[in-house]
Design a protein around this motif. Structure first.
Motif, PDB file in Angstrom:
ATOM      1  N   ALA A  13      34.880  43.145  47.462  1.00  0.00           N
ATOM      2  CA  ALA A  13      35.725  42.711  46.351  1.00  0.00           C
ATOM      3  C   ALA A  13      35.042  42.926  45.011  1.00  0.00           C
ATOM      4  CB  ALA A  13      36.088  41.238  46.524  1.00  0.00           C
ATOM      5  N   THR A  14      33.738  42.695  44.964  1.00  0.00           N
ATOM      6  CA  THR A  14      32.982  42.908  43.717  1.00  0.00           C
ATOM      7  C   THR A  14      33.009  44.377  43.316  1.00  0.00           C
ATOM      8  OG1 THR A  14      31.517  41.038  44.209  1.00  0.00           O
ATOM      9  CG2 THR A  14      30.738  42.657  42.600  1.00  0.00           C
ATOM     10  N   THR A  17      36.579  45.203  41.993  1.00  0.00           N
ATOM     11  CA  THR A  17      36.932  44.660  40.676  1.00  0.00           C
ATOM     12  C   THR A  17      36.138  45.292  39.539  1.00  0.00           C
ATOM     13  OG1 THR A  17      37.493  42.559  39.603  1.00  0.00           O
ATOM     14  CG2 THR A  17      35.275  42.741  40.506  1.00  0.00           C
ATOM     15  N   ASN A  23      39.723  49.730  35.159  1.00  0.00           N
ATOM     16  CA  ASN A  23      39.543  48.796  34.049  1.00  0.00           C
ATOM     17  C   ASN A  23      39.788  49.475  32.704  1.00  0.00           C
ATOM     18  OD1 ASN A  23      38.879  46.211  35.240  1.00  0.00           O
ATOM     19  ND2 ASN A  23      36.969  47.127  35.938  1.00  0.00           N
ATOM     20  N   THR A  43      48.556  44.273  37.295  1.00  0.00           N
ATOM     21  CA  THR A  43      47.734  43.291  38.002  1.00  0.00           C
ATOM     22  C   THR A  43      48.405  42.799  39.273  1.00  0.00           C
ATOM     23  OG1 THR A  43      46.755  42.567  35.903  1.00  0.00           O
ATOM     24  CG2 THR A  43      46.542  41.080  37.790  1.00  0.00           C
ATOM     25  N   TRP A  46      48.457  45.490  41.898  1.00  0.00           N
ATOM     26  CA  TRP A  46      47.092  45.607  42.440  1.00  0.00           C
ATOM     27  C   TRP A  46      46.851  44.527  43.496  1.00  0.00           C
ATOM     28  CZ3 TRP A  46      43.235  49.120  40.953  1.00  0.00           C
ATOM     29  CH2 TRP A  46      41.922  48.803  41.320  1.00  0.00           C
ATOM     30  N   GLN A 128      43.883  52.284  42.747  1.00  0.00           N
ATOM     31  CA  GLN A 128      43.254  51.385  43.715  1.00  0.00           C
ATOM     32  C   GLN A 128      42.216  52.159  44.535  1.00  0.00           C
ATOM     33  OE1 GLN A 128      42.445  48.091  44.758  1.00  0.00           O
ATOM     34  NE2 GLN A 128      44.630  47.652  44.883  1.00  0.00           N
ATOM     35  N   ALA A 161      38.664  40.438  43.840  1.00  0.00           N
ATOM     36  CA  ALA A 161      39.013  41.855  43.717  1.00  0.00           C
ATOM     37  C   ALA A 161      39.948  42.122  42.545  1.00  0.00           C
ATOM     38  CB  ALA A 161      39.646  42.358  45.011  1.00  0.00           C
ATOM     39  N   THR A 162      40.559  41.065  42.020  1.00  0.00           N
ATOM     40  CA  THR A 162      41.490  41.198  40.893  1.00  0.00           C
ATOM     41  C   THR A 162      40.967  40.472  39.656  1.00  0.00           C
ATOM     42  OG1 THR A 162      43.162  40.919  42.639  1.00  0.00           O
ATOM     43  CG2 THR A 162      43.988  41.212  40.435  1.00  0.00           C
ATOM     44  N   ALA A 163      39.750  39.954  39.728  1.00  0.00           N
ATOM     45  CA  ALA A 163      39.224  39.060  38.695  1.00  0.00           C
ATOM     46  C   ALA A 163      39.175  39.686  37.306  1.00  0.00           C
ATOM     47  CB  ALA A 163      37.826  38.571  39.097  1.00  0.00           C
ATOM     48  N   THR A 164      38.694  40.920  37.196  1.00  0.00           N
ATOM     49  CA  THR A 164      38.570  41.533  35.868  1.00  0.00           C
ATOM     50  C   THR A 164      39.945  41.729  35.227  1.00  0.00           C
ATOM     51  OG1 THR A 164      38.502  43.723  36.915  1.00  0.00           O
ATOM     52  CG2 THR A 164      36.386  42.715  36.353  1.00  0.00           C
ATOM     53  N   LEU A 165      40.931  42.081  36.032  1.00  0.00           N
ATOM     54  CA  LEU A 165      42.278  42.282  35.498  1.00  0.00           C
ATOM     55  C   LEU A 165      42.870  40.966  35.005  1.00  0.00           C
ATOM     56  CD1 LEU A 165      43.713  44.718  38.206  1.00  0.00           C
ATOM     57  CD2 LEU A 165      42.628  45.290  36.025  1.00  0.00           C
TER      58      LEU A 165
END
Length: 221
Positions: A13-14, A17, A23, A43, A46, A128, A161-165
């Motif tokens: 996941a890291t 993301t 990004n 988002t 994704w 993706q 896996a979606t944290a930055t978005l």
């Protein structure tokens, strides 16, 4: 869900993301007309992709981990080994081509300020990192849905896996003026170091998946 499986999901996941390509594209979407809506569409698409892959795997296994020496268990390890080797080969080829030289983003990214919401959803599918998502699916094959810890681990996988978005979307929503400046700086940094980031993420995750899967396959033999 064992500790080793949780660690695999966290690492996968890291890597997902932190990918620089999606990004950068997402930041450009946010700067477009109705950018917040398009960013939200990107988002959610994704996130849905990740959920669909995991749900599909769990439907195949019935939510119960296959026995250690079964064909599904071995197939999951083979998938992770294949993905790991592919990531290492890809990362090493990119490194040899000169990862320290940035070639910038593709030309199509310059047109992201004019795309529709449907196109934003399509971009989420296109960008993706499917090899990493496949590795996540293979890892989830051994998940046990009868355990509450499994649900926590899976939710954490989806969110990470979606944290930055999500972070950029919220930043642009509640502090639009400052977010425009800071995210533009971030996009410049991502563009400048895009190849290096891809090399590092591909090699680190690829080596981990290949080594761990090989070890598990040897134990089965």
């Amino acid at each position: 869900m064992g500790t080793a499986m949780v660690l695999d999901l966290v690492l996968i996941a890291t890597a997902i993301t932190l990918g620089p390509m999606h990004n950068s594209a997402f930041i450009l979407l946010l700067s477009a007309d109705r950018g917040l809506l398009k960013g939200l569409v990107f988002t959610l698409t994704w996130l849905v992709e990740l959920v669909v892959v995991v749900a599909g795997v769990l439907l195949l296994t019935g939510g119960a981990p296959p026995s250690r020496h079964s064909a599904p268990s071995t197939a999951g390890l083979v998938v992770k080994l294949t993905v790991g080797i592919a990531l290492v080969v890809y990362g090493e080829r990119k490194r040899r081509r000169g990862a320290t030289r940035s070639r910038g983003n593709p030309r199509w990214m310059a047109r992201l300020d004019r795309v529709s919401g449907w196109t934003a959803a399509g971009l989420a599918i296109l960008l993706q990192p499917w090899a990493m998502v496949a590795a996540g699916g293979a890892t989830v094959m051994n998940a046990d849905l009868s355990s509450a810890a499994t649900f926590v681990a899976l939710m954490s996988y989806f969110l990470l896996a979606t944290a930055t978005l999500f972070a950029m979307e919220l930043y642009a929503t509640f502090a639009p003026a400052r977010a425009h400046i800071e995210l533009d700086r971030l996009r410049t940094a991502l563009t400048t170091h895009q190849d290096q980031a891809i090399v590092v993420l591909s090699l680190l995750l690829g080596l981990w998946l290949a080594a761990k899967s090989t070890y598990e396959l040897v134990k089965l033999s």
